[in-house]
Design an enzyme around this catalytic site. Sequence first.
Site, mmCIF file in Angstrom:
data_model
loop_
_atom_site.group_PDB
_atom_site.id
_atom_site.type_symbol
_atom_site.label_atom_id
_atom_site.label_comp_id
_atom_site.label_asym_id
_atom_site.label_seq_id
_atom_site.Cartn_x
_atom_site.Cartn_y
_atom_site.Cartn_z
ATOM 1 N N SER A 249 15.497 7.923 9.897
ATOM 2 C CA SER A 249 14.880 7.551 8.442
ATOM 3 C C SER A 249 13.576 7.070 8.535
ATOM 4 C CB SER A 249 15.747 6.702 7.800
ATOM 5 O OG SER A 249 15.114 6.065 6.684
ATOM 6 N N VAL B 35 11.092 2.491 14.293
ATOM 7 C CA VAL B 35 10.694 3.291 15.277
ATOM 8 C C VAL B 35 10.449 4.941 14.661
ATOM 9 C CG1 VAL B 35 11.698 4.495 17.319
ATOM 10 C CG2 VAL B 35 12.137 2.183 16.705
ATOM 11 N N CYS B 36 11.229 5.059 13.687
ATOM 12 C CA CYS B 36 10.812 6.496 13.139
ATOM 13 C C CYS B 36 9.432 6.488 12.504
ATOM 14 C CB CYS B 36 11.946 6.519 11.888
ATOM 15 S SG CYS B 36 13.640 6.725 12.507
ATOM 16 N N ALA B 37 8.898 5.384 11.853
ATOM 17 C CA ALA B 37 7.758 5.220 11.362
ATOM 18 C C ALA B 37 6.709 5.290 12.308
ATOM 19 C CB ALA B 37 7.326 4.046 10.405
#
Length: 171
Positions: free
Chosen positions: A58, A63-65
């Site tokens: 997501s 971490v995804c960003a």
Amino acid sequence: MTERTGVTTFQGKPLTLIGPALAVGGDAPHFTLTANDLSDLRCETYHGKIMVLSVVPSLDTSVCATQTRTFNQRATQLSQEVVVLAVSMDLPFAQKRFCGAEGIDRVITASDYKHRSFGPAFGVLIKELGLLARAVFVIDRKGKLAHVEYVPEITTEPNYDAALRAVRALS
């Protein structure tokens, strides 16, 4: 459908991935995702280009960003023959908002929320969470997998350098 364990964890807790373990040299599965404008985004759109598929659980997590921002920044050093897709189960509206807020302009966000076929095809659907596991795939111009990384711990970043070495080897 194939279920795999021992591939990835979330904060040390083992998770089950649904779908096959893809390998370098194999054919990349065909996919249809949803673009930010709710249109279908098909892999055939990018036929003849090198594709980097940056898969994240997501965009609303740090971490995804970071992964998406990093691929966006590093993509500026790549030729226009390379397309980078950030794939998640996030709704297209949230993906579009994220890109606007973060200045993402070299990564195309794409969602598996509607068709729910990308996750099982690429072996990244997390049975326990209904989200996609962190992974990176590089696909050559002919649809072959040139790089495959299933990140062992979801809370860690992928090996960007390995993925980009695979891209450069194809360029």
